[in-house]
Design a protein around this motif. Structure first.
Motif, PDB file in Angstrom:
ATOM      1  N   SER A  79       0.933  -1.164   0.131  1.00  0.00           N
ATOM      2  CA  SER A  79      -0.147  -0.064   0.096  1.00  0.00           C
ATOM      3  C   SER A  79       0.841   1.306  -0.036  1.00  0.00           C
ATOM      4  O   SER A  79       2.049   1.368   0.338  1.00  0.00           O
ATOM      5  N   GLN A  80       0.247   2.507  -0.342  1.00  0.00           N
ATOM      6  CA  GLN A  80       1.071   3.504  -0.631  1.00  0.00           C
ATOM      7  C   GLN A  80       1.560   4.184   0.945  1.00  0.00           C
ATOM      8  O   GLN A  80       2.585   4.485   0.979  1.00  0.00           O
ATOM      9  N   GLU A  81       0.668   3.938   1.841  1.00  0.00           N
ATOM     10  CA  GLU A  81       0.861   4.197   3.235  1.00  0.00           C
ATOM     11  C   GLU A  81       2.201   3.410   3.854  1.00  0.00           C
ATOM     12  O   GLU A  81       2.988   3.803   4.344  1.00  0.00           O
ATOM     13  N   ALA A  82       2.042   2.028   3.560  1.00  0.00           N
ATOM     14  CA  ALA A  82       3.066   1.197   3.877  1.00  0.00           C
ATOM     15  C   ALA A  82       4.472   1.434   3.274  1.00  0.00           C
ATOM     16  O   ALA A  82       5.455   1.461   3.702  1.00  0.00           O
ATOM     17  N   ASN A  83       4.295   1.862   1.952  1.00  0.00           N
ATOM     18  CA  ASN A  83       5.583   2.131   1.123  1.00  0.00           C
ATOM     19  C   ASN A  83       6.211   3.437   1.857  1.00  0.00           C
ATOM     20  O   ASN A  83       7.414   3.406   1.933  1.00  0.00           O
ATOM     21  N   MET A  84       5.356   4.414   2.020  1.00  0.00           N
ATOM     22  CA  MET A  84       5.957   5.751   2.590  1.00  0.00           C
ATOM     23  C   MET A  84       6.567   5.521   3.874  1.00  0.00           C
ATOM     24  O   MET A  84       7.603   6.046   4.255  1.00  0.00           O
ATOM     25  N   ARG A  85       5.960   4.544   4.984  1.00  0.00           N
ATOM     26  CA  ARG A  85       6.683   4.290   6.194  1.00  0.00           C
ATOM     27  C   ARG A  85       7.904   3.929   6.053  1.00  0.00           C
ATOM     28  O   ARG A  85       8.908   4.065   6.806  1.00  0.00           O
ATOM     29  N   HIS A  86       7.857   2.547   5.152  1.00  0.00           N
ATOM     30  CA  HIS A  86       9.257   1.876   4.892  1.00  0.00           C
ATOM     31  C   HIS A  86      10.334   2.667   4.387  1.00  0.00           C
ATOM     32  O   HIS A  86      11.415   2.795   4.863  1.00  0.00           O
ATOM     33  N   THR A  87       9.948   3.451   3.133  1.00  0.00           N
ATOM     34  CA  THR A  87      11.021   4.305   2.700  1.00  0.00           C
ATOM     35  C   THR A  87      11.591   5.458   3.627  1.00  0.00           C
ATOM     36  O   THR A  87      12.710   5.590   3.770  1.00  0.00           O
ATOM     37  N   ALA A  88      10.667   5.924   4.473  1.00  0.00           N
ATOM     38  CA  ALA A  88      11.052   6.973   5.658  1.00  0.00           C
ATOM     39  C   ALA A  88      11.749   6.218   6.568  1.00  0.00           C
ATOM     40  O   ALA A  88      12.939   6.776   7.199  1.00  0.00           O
ATOM     41  N   ALA A  89      11.567   4.979   6.967  1.00  0.00           N
ATOM     42  CA  ALA A  89      12.445   4.220   7.840  1.00  0.00           C
ATOM     43  C   ALA A  89      13.835   4.159   7.314  1.00  0.00           C
ATOM     44  O   ALA A  89      15.012   4.209   8.234  1.00  0.00           O
ATOM     45  N   ILE A  90      13.993   3.568   6.179  1.00  0.00           N
ATOM     46  CA  ILE A  90      15.136   3.478   5.438  1.00  0.00           C
ATOM     47  C   ILE A  90      16.108   4.776   5.420  1.00  0.00           C
ATOM     48  O   ILE A  90      17.255   4.981   5.729  1.00  0.00           O
ATOM     49  N   GLU A  91      15.175   5.971   5.036  1.00  0.00           N
ATOM     50  CA  GLU A  91      16.045   7.076   4.720  1.00  0.00           C
ATOM     51  C   GLU A  91      16.441   7.672   6.134  1.00  0.00           C
ATOM     52  O   GLU A  91      17.628   7.971   6.280  1.00  0.00           O
ATOM     53  N   GLN A  92      15.806   7.511   7.286  1.00  0.00           N
ATOM     54  CA  GLN A  92      15.886   7.969   8.633  1.00  0.00           C
ATOM     55  C   GLN A  92      17.326   6.989   9.090  1.00  0.00           C
ATOM     56  O   GLN A  92      18.065   7.601   9.497  1.00  0.00           O
ATOM     57  N   ARG A  93      17.216   5.692   8.809  1.00  0.00           N
ATOM     58  CA  ARG A  93      18.372   4.934   9.175  1.00  0.00           C
ATOM     59  C   ARG A  93      19.822   5.490   8.655  1.00  0.00           C
ATOM     60  O   ARG A  93      20.607   5.294   8.917  1.00  0.00           O
ATOM     61  N   LEU A  94      19.481   5.688   7.193  1.00  0.00           N
ATOM     62  CA  LEU A  94      20.679   6.192   6.374  1.00  0.00           C
ATOM     63  C   LEU A  94      21.261   7.499   6.952  1.00  0.00           C
ATOM     64  O   LEU A  94      22.523   7.487   6.891  1.00  0.00           O
ATOM     65  N   LYS A  95      20.423   8.278   7.548  1.00  0.00           N
ATOM     66  CA  LYS A  95      20.805   9.604   7.822  1.00  0.00           C
ATOM     67  C   LYS A  95      21.486   9.409   9.401  1.00  0.00           C
ATOM     68  O   LYS A  95      22.629   9.865   9.633  1.00  0.00           O
ATOM     69  N   GLN A  96      20.825   8.483   9.937  1.00  0.00           N
ATOM     70  CA  GLN A  96      21.558   8.122  11.278  1.00  0.00           C
ATOM     71  C   GLN A  96      22.720   7.294  11.185  1.00  0.00           C
ATOM     72  O   GLN A  96      23.721   7.619  12.110  1.00  0.00           O
ATOM     73  N   LEU A  97      23.206   6.543  10.050  1.00  0.00           N
ATOM     74  CA  LEU A  97      24.277   5.967  10.008  1.00  0.00           C
ATOM     75  C   LEU A  97      25.396   6.471   8.967  1.00  0.00           C
ATOM     76  O   LEU A  97      26.026   6.005   8.478  1.00  0.00           O
ATOM     77  N   GLN A  98      25.286   7.793   8.911  1.00  0.00           N
ATOM     78  CA  GLN A  98      25.849   8.628   7.856  1.00  0.00           C
ATOM     79  C   GLN A  98      27.489   8.268   8.084  1.00  0.00           C
ATOM     80  O   GLN A  98      28.382   8.211   7.177  1.00  0.00           O
ATOM     81  N   ALA A  99      27.989   8.143   9.240  1.00  0.00           N
ATOM     82  CA  ALA A  99      29.320   8.193   9.515  1.00  0.00           C
ATOM     83  C   ALA A  99      29.975   6.681   9.822  1.00  0.00           C
ATOM     84  O   ALA A  99      31.156   6.563  10.267  1.00  0.00           O
ATOM     85  N   VAL A 100      28.923   6.041   9.876  1.00  0.00           N
ATOM     86  CA  VAL A 100      29.560   4.229  10.149  1.00  0.00           C
ATOM     87  C   VAL A 100      30.276   3.697   8.939  1.00  0.00           C
ATOM     88  O   VAL A 100      29.951   4.063   7.773  1.00  0.00           O
ATOM     89  N   PRO A 101      30.943   2.572   9.171  1.00  0.00           N
ATOM     90  CA  PRO A 101      31.486   1.762   7.901  1.00  0.00           C
ATOM     91  C   PRO A 101      30.402   1.117   7.363  1.00  0.00           C
ATOM     92  O   PRO A 101      29.185   0.949   7.811  1.00  0.00           O
TER      93      PRO A 101
END
Length: 186
Positions: A79-101
């Motif tokens: 669903s569009q809602e599930a897609n947006m939630r998942h994409t937002a979670a991935i984007e947030q995780r990538l921002k949090q992990l910007q400096a990790v190996p």
């Protein structure tokens, strides 16, 4: 036909009048127990042609609709809602992990990808899951670009992606840790 999961259910019927009668029976049955249908979550929809402006419906993170070409085929996607939630979670995780190996990033992303892939596997068409792999590659290129602002796309790909199979490439560390694909089997 009735499909239910916990307190959610779907009533399927080809005859609109019969469907309306079924909804009325459900309302009466629930009222006897002091319960009622949630007005904002109760919908009548058609999976092939628009009914009150909608085609198809969302249920438990899936969007179900139909399409007619030479025959009627059912299309099931996240669903569009599930897609947006998942994409937002991935984007947030990538921002949090910007400096990790890279290995740490892969270790953090793999469970998210595996969970999403397993939930939709066997139901959602492989071509839809490939789209998530393409989106992930774009997000990872952005992640890598923020880590190395002066480097071009070719350098980033050479640094973070490894050759795989017939000219393909995968996001993998030098020590062999590989990012899972949404498209299971890769």
């Amino acid at each position: 036909m009735v499909v239910r999961y916990a307190d959610d259910f779907v009533i399927l019927h080809s005859d609109l009048n019969e469907l309306k009668r079924a909804i009325q029976r459900v309302r009466q049955w629930l009222a006897m127990m002091g319960l009622r249908l949630h007005a904002q979550k109760t919908h009548i929809t058609h999976t092939l042609t628009p009914y009150q402006g909608r085609v198809g419906f969302d249920f438990l993170g899936f969007n179900i609709r139909q399409e007619r070409s030479s025959r009627v085929r059912t299309i099931v996607t996240p669903s569009q809602e599930a897609n947006m939630r998942h994409t937002a979670a991935i984007e947030q995780r990538l921002k949090q992990l910007q400096a990790v190996p890279q290995t740490k990033l892969i270790a953090e992303l793999n469970p998210l990808i595996l969970g999403w892939g397993n939930y939709y596997a066997g139901i959602v068409d492989v071509s839809i899951m490939r789209q998530y792999d393409v989106l992930m590659e774009q997000l990872l290129l952005q992640w890598a670009s923020r880590r190395h602002p002066g480097k071009g796309r070719d350098w980033l790909i050479a640094h973070y992606w490894r050759r795989a199979g017939q000219g393909g490439r995968i996001f993998a560390s030098e020590d062999g840790m590989v990012l899972r694909a949404y498209q299971l089997g890769r």
